[in-house]
Design a protein around this motif. Structure first.
Motif: not given
Ligand code: ADP
Ligand code: 5GP
Length: 201
Positions: A15-20, A103, A135, A139, A172-173
């Motif tokens: 999902p968008s916002g998952a941290g990909k 991605d 998240r 963002r 944890d990223p």
């Molecule tokens: P995506 O690419 O999946 O849309 P993002 O990498 O842009 O997601 O991450 C979405 C938001 O969550 C950003 O603000 C990012 O800094 C934050 N984020 C990413 N990984 C984590 C994590 N493990 N814990 C908390 N926040 C995170």
């Protein structure tokens, strides 16, 4: 015995916002044998996004021309915008022995799996959908309506995700990036990928 390994194509969805993008960039950081494929999109840039870095931002007309001329490895519509992977960059990098991260969302991932059955399919998720909402809110780049659309799309994606090979949970990223690198390493060690070494020994 030759020690050059072939590059792998790694599809990361979720999902968008998952941290990909956070996790993929951590996994790639400092690695010259790995790269990220920058997509084209008709979505407008978010504040801070730079053309050619996060995406190549193009209009719908240009996007449709790229589809017609078969310049995209895959493409899809996601929450009202077009997204696609330029084919040539990916092919060139793989031919040169680099591993390439995409991605992309689920419909596009399905197209890649059909065209490139050797691609490694990773589904990256947040610990919970509540955490995903937090998240996206943190963002701060989407309206409440867009956040709701993206959360309902996330539930649909979970239901369609059974063709992926791996799930990485992004709590944890750093750990998530280490898991991604471990998946890539294990995939490169597959018997089928290395059996030529037996003949060459
Ligand atoms: P995506 O690419 O999946 O849309 P993002 O990498 O842009 O997601 O991450 C979405 C938001 O969550 C950003 O603000 C990012 O800094 C934050 N984020 C990413 N990984 C984590 C994590 N493990 N814990 C908390 N926040 C995170
Ligand atoms: P965002 O607008 O949040 O950057 O991305 C929205 C969704 O589009 C994410 O799930 C992302 O993975 C996906 N996406 C980004 N680039 C591509 C692409 O080239 N092709 C496809 N199919 N999806 C993409």
């Amino acid at each position: 015995m030759g020690n050059t390994e072939k590059g792998k194509l790694i599809v990361v969805s979720g999902p968008s916002g998952a941290g990909k993008s956070t996790v993929v960039f951590k996994a790639i950081n400092g690695r010259e044998d790995m790269c990220f494929s920058t997509s084209v999109t008709s979505r407008k840039p978010r504040p801070g996004e730079i053309d050619g870095r996060e995406y190549f931002f193009i209009d719908r007309e240009r996007f449709e021309k790229m589809v017609e001329s078969d310049e995209l490895l895959e493409h899809a519509v996601y929450v009202g915008n077009y997204y696609g992977t330029p084919r040539k960059f990916v092919e060139d990098k793989l031919d040169a022995g680099n591993s390439v991260f995409l991605d992309i969302e689920v419909q596009g991932a399905r197209q890649v799996k059909e065209k490139k059955p050797d691609a490694v399919m990773v589904f990256l998720i947040p610990p919970t959908l509540d955490e995903l909402r937090k998240r996206l809110e943190k963002r701060g780049t989407e309206s409440e309506e867009t956040i709701c659309n993206r959360l309902s799309r996330a539930r649909e994606e979970y239901a369609e995700a059974d063709f992926y090979d791996y799930i990485v949970v992004n709590d944890d990223p750093d750990i998530a990036a280490a898991e991604l690198n471990a998946i890539l390493l294990a995939e490169k060690c597959r018997f089928s990928a290395r059996k030529h070494m037996l003949a060459e020994a």
